[in-house]
Design an enzyme around this catalytic site. Structure first.
Site, PDB file in Angstrom:
ATOM      1  N   HIS A   1       4.756  -8.418  -4.545  1.00  0.00           N
ATOM      2  CA  HIS A   1       3.393  -8.727  -4.080  1.00  0.00           C
ATOM      3  C   HIS A   1       2.996 -10.169  -4.410  1.00  0.00           C
ATOM      4  O   HIS A   1       2.351 -10.398  -5.442  1.00  0.00           O
ATOM      5  CB  HIS A   1       2.390  -7.798  -4.782  1.00  0.00           C
ATOM      6  CG  HIS A   1       2.409  -6.395  -4.303  1.00  0.00           C
ATOM      7  ND1 HIS A   1       1.525  -5.908  -3.369  1.00  0.00           N
ATOM      8  CD2 HIS A   1       3.215  -5.358  -4.623  1.00  0.00           C
ATOM      9  CE1 HIS A   1       1.769  -4.634  -3.133  1.00  0.00           C
ATOM     10  NE2 HIS A   1       2.800  -4.278  -3.888  1.00  0.00           N
TER      11      HIS A   1
ATOM     12  N   GLY B   1       0.864  -1.171   0.000  1.00  0.00           N
ATOM     13  CA  GLY B   1       0.000   0.000   0.000  1.00  0.00           C
ATOM     14  C   GLY B   1       0.895   1.212   0.000  1.00  0.00           C
ATOM     15  O   GLY B   1       1.816   1.305  -0.806  1.00  0.00           O
ATOM     16  N   GLU B   2       0.664   2.101   0.935  1.00  0.00           N
ATOM     17  CA  GLU B   2       1.503   3.297   1.045  1.00  0.00           C
ATOM     18  C   GLU B   2       2.034   3.340   2.485  1.00  0.00           C
ATOM     19  O   GLU B   2       1.277   3.543   3.431  1.00  0.00           O
ATOM     20  CB  GLU B   2       0.654   4.525   0.703  1.00  0.00           C
ATOM     21  CG  GLU B   2       1.364   5.832   0.851  1.00  0.00           C
ATOM     22  CD  GLU B   2       2.703   5.880   0.119  1.00  0.00           C
ATOM     23  OE1 GLU B   2       2.781   5.475  -1.054  1.00  0.00           O
ATOM     24  OE2 GLU B   2       3.699   6.311   0.745  1.00  0.00           O
ATOM     25  N   SER B   3       3.341   3.144   2.615  1.00  0.00           N
ATOM     26  CA  SER B   3       3.898   2.982   3.960  1.00  0.00           C
ATOM     27  C   SER B   3       3.747   4.233   4.822  1.00  0.00           C
ATOM     28  O   SER B   3       3.555   4.128   6.038  1.00  0.00           O
ATOM     29  CB  SER B   3       5.368   2.564   3.876  1.00  0.00           C
ATOM     30  OG  SER B   3       6.122   3.514   3.157  1.00  0.00           O
TER      31      SER B   3
ATOM     32  N   GLU C   1       0.666 -11.829  -3.188  1.00  0.00           N
ATOM     33  CA  GLU C   1      -0.782 -12.026  -3.075  1.00  0.00           C
ATOM     34  C   GLU C   1      -1.493 -11.686  -4.386  1.00  0.00           C
ATOM     35  O   GLU C   1      -2.677 -11.932  -4.536  1.00  0.00           O
ATOM     36  CB  GLU C   1      -1.341 -11.190  -1.908  1.00  0.00           C
ATOM     37  CG  GLU C   1      -1.515  -9.697  -2.150  1.00  0.00           C
ATOM     38  CD  GLU C   1      -0.193  -8.907  -2.193  1.00  0.00           C
ATOM     39  OE1 GLU C   1       0.885  -9.514  -2.160  1.00  0.00           O
ATOM     40  OE2 GLU C   1      -0.276  -7.666  -2.294  1.00  0.00           O
TER      41      GLU C   1
ATOM     42  N   ILE D   1       5.445  -3.206  -7.630  1.00  0.00           N
ATOM     43  CA  ILE D   1       4.694  -1.955  -7.811  1.00  0.00           C
ATOM     44  C   ILE D   1       5.335  -0.883  -6.925  1.00  0.00           C
ATOM     45  O   ILE D   1       5.221  -0.948  -5.702  1.00  0.00           O
ATOM     46  CB  ILE D   1       3.211  -2.134  -7.414  1.00  0.00           C
ATOM     47  CG1 ILE D   1       2.569  -3.287  -8.199  1.00  0.00           C
ATOM     48  CG2 ILE D   1       2.440  -0.831  -7.645  1.00  0.00           C
ATOM     49  CD1 ILE D   1       1.210  -3.714  -7.674  1.00  0.00           C
ATOM     50  N   ARG D   2       5.987   0.056  -7.535  1.00  0.00           N
ATOM     51  CA  ARG D   2       6.724   1.086  -6.767  1.00  0.00           C
ATOM     52  C   ARG D   2       7.470   0.411  -5.610  1.00  0.00           C
ATOM     53  O   ARG D   2       7.388   0.813  -4.454  1.00  0.00           O
ATOM     54  CB  ARG D   2       5.766   2.158  -6.235  1.00  0.00           C
ATOM     55  CG  ARG D   2       5.263   3.092  -7.314  1.00  0.00           C
ATOM     56  CD  ARG D   2       4.641   4.348  -6.737  1.00  0.00           C
ATOM     57  NE  ARG D   2       3.586   4.018  -5.793  1.00  0.00           N
ATOM     58  CZ  ARG D   2       3.518   4.459  -4.552  1.00  0.00           C
ATOM     59  NH1 ARG D   2       4.420   5.301  -4.098  1.00  0.00           N
ATOM     60  NH2 ARG D   2       2.530   4.120  -3.770  1.00  0.00           N
TER      61      ARG D   2
ATOM     62  N   ARG E   1      13.073   2.999  -0.465  1.00  0.00           N
ATOM     63  CA  ARG E   1      11.736   3.118  -1.075  1.00  0.00           C
ATOM     64  C   ARG E   1      11.847   3.425  -2.566  1.00  0.00           C
ATOM     65  O   ARG E   1      12.749   4.122  -3.006  1.00  0.00           O
ATOM     66  CB  ARG E   1      10.928   4.235  -0.407  1.00  0.00           C
ATOM     67  CG  ARG E   1      10.637   3.956   1.053  1.00  0.00           C
ATOM     68  CD  ARG E   1       9.790   5.068   1.652  1.00  0.00           C
ATOM     69  NE  ARG E   1       8.472   5.091   1.081  1.00  0.00           N
ATOM     70  CZ  ARG E   1       7.798   6.204   0.795  1.00  0.00           C
ATOM     71  NH1 ARG E   1       8.340   7.378   0.999  1.00  0.00           N
ATOM     72  NH2 ARG E   1       6.593   6.128   0.285  1.00  0.00           N
TER      73      ARG E   1
ATOM     74  N   CYS F   1       6.070  -5.381   0.352  1.00  0.00           N
ATOM     75  CA  CYS F   1       6.226  -4.050  -0.226  1.00  0.00           C
ATOM     76  C   CYS F   1       6.150  -2.957   0.859  1.00  0.00           C
ATOM     77  O   CYS F   1       7.047  -2.874   1.680  1.00  0.00           O
ATOM     78  CB  CYS F   1       5.227  -3.853  -1.364  1.00  0.00           C
ATOM     79  SG  CYS F   1       5.774  -2.594  -2.529  1.00  0.00           S
TER      80      CYS F   1
HETATM   81  N1  GLN Z   1       6.177   2.834  -2.653  1.00  0.00           N
HETATM   82  C1  GLN Z   1       5.259   2.455  -1.612  1.00  0.00           C
HETATM   83  C2  GLN Z   1       5.719   2.956  -0.244  1.00  0.00           C
HETATM   84  O1  GLN Z   1       6.789   3.443  -0.124  1.00  0.00           O
HETATM   85  C3  GLN Z   1       5.102   0.945  -1.553  1.00  0.00           C
HETATM   86  C4  GLN Z   1       4.374   0.445  -2.765  1.00  0.00           C
HETATM   87  C5  GLN Z   1       3.635  -0.845  -2.549  1.00  0.00           C
HETATM   88  O2  GLN Z   1       3.401  -1.293  -1.440  1.00  0.00           O
HETATM   89  N2  GLN Z   1       3.231  -1.439  -3.642  1.00  0.00           N
HETATM   90  O3  GLN Z   1       5.012   2.857   0.696  1.00  0.00           O
END
Ligand code: GLN
Length: 205
Positions: free
Chosen positions: A181, A52-54, A183, A145-146, A117, A84
């Site tokens: 990921h 998600g977004e940390s 999942e 993903i990112r 990150r 992630c």
């Molecule tokens: N770039 C996101 C972060 O720094 C992580 C991306 C992800 O969980 N797919 O939180």
């Protein structure tokens, strides 16, 4: 299917891809609790921190007072797996925190490595590849993903897979971290491995 009593596993459900983990774990026979409050951790053997977004998850962990209870959960024998953004939350140190965080980002420090990150680029640079994972036979399909990369890996931490020269899957005892990921693909082997950690069926490193 997991043999013996169904393991009880939590999925941190503050934000991000927690439903996908929940479904995967349930398909393997685990009993799953969505964790939002410290009291939700009671009776669990393991906890997944999703992607998600940390920075958002860290802010919600402040709000719900989850930091110490999650460290206590680890200290009392709970297994943890961060995927992630979840891996970022587990790390000892975070590189690349946004400027509004003063370049610093809070993390649990339960895994002896530094996490960088967005090491593989931005959202548009998301990709899927196959990884050779130590201990698994056939290559593992991995969606990035990112994604972060793991750098500064401590001595007690084992690197289980790399991509483009960077560590992307690591384990320290009952703590597992993947930059990708698992999942989001159909391959359940890493979830099975994690349930093995939860049931202490996999020897600690
Ligand atoms: N770039 C996101 C972060 O720094 C992580 C991306 C992800 O969980 N797919 O939180």
């Amino acid at each position: 299917m997991v043999t013996g009593a169904a393991p009880r596993v939590g999925v941190l459900a503050l934000q991000g891809a927690f439903r996908e983990h929940r479904h995967r774990l349930e398909s393997l026979g685990a009993r799953v609790t969505e964790v939002r409050l410290p009291t939700d951790l009671a009776g669990l053997g393991g906890l997944i921190l999703p992607g998600g977004e940390s920075t958002t998850m860290a802010r919600l962990m402040d709000e719900y007072d989850l930091w110490d209870p999650m460290r206590d959960f680890h200290a009392s024998g709970g297994a943890l797996w961060g995927t992630c953004a979840g891996a970022i939350l587990l790390a000892r140190e975070v590189e690349g925190a946004p400027p509004q965080f003063g370049g610093r980002q809070r993390s649990l420090g339960l895994l002896d490595l530094t996490v960088r990150r967005n090491a593989f680029g931005r959202q548009v640079d998301s990709f899927q590849t196959s990884l050779d994972v130590r201990g698994l036979g056939a290559p593992f399909p991995a969606v990035f993903i990112r994604a972060p990369a793991f750098t500064g890996v401590g001595e007690g931490t084992a690197v289980l897979a790399t991509h483009a020269g960077a560590a992307v899957l690591a384990r320290q005892g009952r703590v597992l971290a993947s930059a990708f990921h698992p999942e989001l693909t159909g391959d359940a082997r890493l979830h099975r491995l994690f349930l093995g950690l939860v049931q202490e069926a996999v020897p600690a490193l």
